[in-house]
Design an enzyme around this catalytic site. Structure first.
Site, PDB file in Angstrom:
ATOM      1  N   SER A 253       0.838  -1.207   0.000  1.00 41.40           N
ATOM      2  CA  SER A 253       0.000   0.000   0.000  1.00 41.40           C
ATOM      3  C   SER A 253       0.869   1.251   0.000  1.00 41.40           C
ATOM      4  CB  SER A 253      -0.876  -0.029   1.250  1.00 41.40           C
ATOM      5  OG  SER A 253      -0.929   1.224   1.863  1.00 41.40           O
ATOM      6  N   LYS A 254       0.322   2.318  -0.550  1.00 41.04           N
ATOM      7  CA  LYS A 254       1.095   3.555  -0.581  1.00 41.04           C
ATOM      8  C   LYS A 254       0.617   4.502   0.521  1.00 41.04           C
ATOM      9  CE  LYS A 254       3.529   4.385  -4.740  1.00 41.04           C
ATOM     10  NZ  LYS A 254       3.633   3.245  -5.501  1.00 41.04           N
ATOM     11  N   ARG A 255      -0.347   4.016   1.329  1.00 41.07           N
ATOM     12  CA  ARG A 255      -0.870   4.916   2.358  1.00 41.07           C
ATOM     13  C   ARG A 255       0.252   5.277   3.327  1.00 41.07           C
ATOM     14  NH1 ARG A 255      -5.375   1.691   3.536  1.00 41.07           N
ATOM     15  NH2 ARG A 255      -4.686   1.701   5.695  1.00 41.07           N
ATOM     16  N   MET A 256       0.379   6.578   3.541  1.00 44.00           N
ATOM     17  CA  MET A 256       1.486   7.115   4.324  1.00 44.00           C
ATOM     18  C   MET A 256       1.690   6.393   5.663  1.00 44.00           C
ATOM     19  SD  MET A 256       2.965  10.181   5.623  1.00 44.00           S
ATOM     20  CE  MET A 256       3.003  10.821   7.274  1.00 44.00           C
TER      21      MET A 256
END
Ligand code: GLU
Length: 478
Positions: A253-256
């Protein structure tokens, strides 16, 4: 062999990503193991993606983790500057060399023209790439368009019918067809170089021996090899690290919050665990040992034990590792690291000896630093009892235990572990109670919950005065 010089070359588009940390760490470990140099280079040529403060935050994250670079912004070396936007002249000079030799050409196609071209290629089922319509422009036409101020880019002319073969330190021999490579833009219409041109030039001038980077750059390698060839330069050794995947093998995932190193530090993961965990994302030692300090990693790490297949980012493993470090790092270290969390919770503790006793008990049961704060509440606050526990404390037997302690405790100071054991034994014998009937009322009165550390630890953390006062309180209320 050439001296080992490796670089971590992030674009300052936000936070330090777990994948970025893995590259930086492998660079660092490889440089240390080869007595080489680790360089930080900031690739900020995509001005539209730049986030202010990102460089500072990146450097501070690396520094916090102890992955220190030998050369880079703020630590200038022979090959400074290490920020690409400060090296533009070098890129323009080299783009001009390519134009002069015919290895690059001006392209004036607008984005609308390019979109239309791509749609047509897609509709025909062709490979989508620039169709070189500007390559046929005469010198005079180019000159005239430039003079009239037409927007343009400079493109690399990739060779036709060419197979690129190269040896990757991890993947072995790789072959790729040039027909899969577009005529890459080298200088954009805003005058900034693209990553491809700037990285190749900098790797050459910074004398980078090994380009260690994520697998997503593997497909760009033919362009980089070709650029080196056009300039007449030797290519560095290519080292493409495996992808990092989620536990279901999908892309991470690219969620921070899921991938930013800072957010793991803020959640209370220890830097030792983060580094150890990240080191194992694609590398393992011959004996599959799992726990390593940074120094031990420097001694053990080698590129030939980096795997080709995707590395799984498994949070349960990180949690397990963090638990190991919570228990095994020096008590003072964990105590000190827990302080900011106490402060953030509005629970500053000035008595360090009490704090370290609490941490000693807590770290056996906690995975993350903030859990220590939650665990400590039973000692630092007088917790409100659950309704059922209130009832239990009112029972005759509970009150007998509390009354007994209320009378005996003041006479028994100091309360060391032996004293607590002998008092407990005496109380059980004299009241004819044992097990839960004895322990539960005592724990509820002392710490407000039925589970917690053993009695000597509870007494030692609370101190005699507080322990007596808590028991008396429940005795009277009962
Ligand atoms: N700037 C590129 C990135 O952010 C670096 C890739 C490379 O290491 O060559 O991923």
């Amino acid at each position: 062999m050439k001296p080992v010089r490796v670089r971590f070359a992030p674009s300052p588009t936000g936070f330090l990503h777990i994948g970025g940390l893995r590259t930086a760490l492998y660079d660092y470990l490889f440089a240390k193991s080869q007595k080489g140099k680790f360089i930080l280079r900031i690739e900020d040529t995509d001005q539209s993606r730049e986030v202010s403060g990102a460089v500072e935050s990146l450097i501070s994250s690396l520094h916090r983790l102890g992955v220190d670079f030998d050369e880079g912004p703020g630590c200038e070396g022979e090959f400074a500057p290490y920020i690409q936007s400060q090296r533009l002249t070098l890129y323009h000079q080299h783009a001009q060399l390519l134009l002069d030799s015919g290895d690059a050409y001006h392209c004036f196609c607008s984005s609308e023209t390019l979109t239309k071209m791509r749609e047509e290629q897609q509709a025909k089922g062709e490979f989508v790439k620039y169709d070189r319509r500007c390559l046929s422009l005469s010198k005079a036409e180019v000159q005239q368009k430039m003079e009239s101020g037409e927007k343009h880019v400079i493109r690399l002319r990739m060779p036709d019918n060419h197979r690129f073969g190269f040896d990757d330190a991890i993947r072995g021999h790789v072959e790729m067809d040039a027909s899969q490579s577009d005529d890459q833009v080298l200088i954009k219409s805003d005058g900034f170089p693209t990553y491809h041109l700037a990285a190749v030039i900098d790797d050459h001038f910074m004398q980078i021996s090994h380009v260690i980077r994520g697998e997503e750059w593997l497909s760009s390698t033919p362009k980089h090899i070709w650029l080196n060839q056009c300039f007449g330069w030797e290519t560095p050794i290519w080292v493409h690290l495996p992808l990092i995947l989620s536990t279901d093998r999908s892309k991470l995932s690219k969620r921070m919050n899921d991938v930013s190193v800072e957010s793991y530090l803020a959640k209370g993961y220890l830097k030792e665990a983060i580094l150890n965990f990240v080191a194992l994302l694609g590398w393992h030692s011959a004996d599959d040992r799992e726990l390593y300090s940074l120094d031990e990693l420097c001694d053990t790490f080698s590129l030939d034990r980096v795997t080709k297949s995707g590395a799984i980012f498994d949070l349960t493993k990180l949690d397990w590792m963090n638990g190991q470090y919570m228990r095994n790092l020096p008590l003072d270290t964990i105590t000190e690291r827990s302080l900011p969390y106490f402060q953030a919770a509005g629970m500053p503790i000035d008595n360090t000896s009490v704090l370290s006793k609490i941490v000693a008990a807590a770290r056996e049961r906690c995975t993350l630093l903030p859990e220590i704060v939650e665990y400590s509440r039973m000692f630092l606050e007088r917790l409100e009892l659950e309704a059922s526990d209130k009832e239990l404390l009112k029972s005759i037997d509970s009150q007998r235990v509390l009354a007994w302690f209320s009378t005996e405790l003041p006479k028994s100071a100091p309360l060391d572990a032996d004293k607590v054991h002998s008092l407990s034994k005496l109380c059980m014998e004299s009241l004819g109670l044992k097990g839960k009937a004895f322990y539960t009322p005592l724990r509820l009165a002392l710490i407000g919950v039925a589970h917690g550390p053993d009695l000597p630890t509870i007494f030692s953390i609370l101190g005699e005065e507080e322990a007596i006062s808590r028991i008396n309180l429940k005795c009277e209320q009962g």
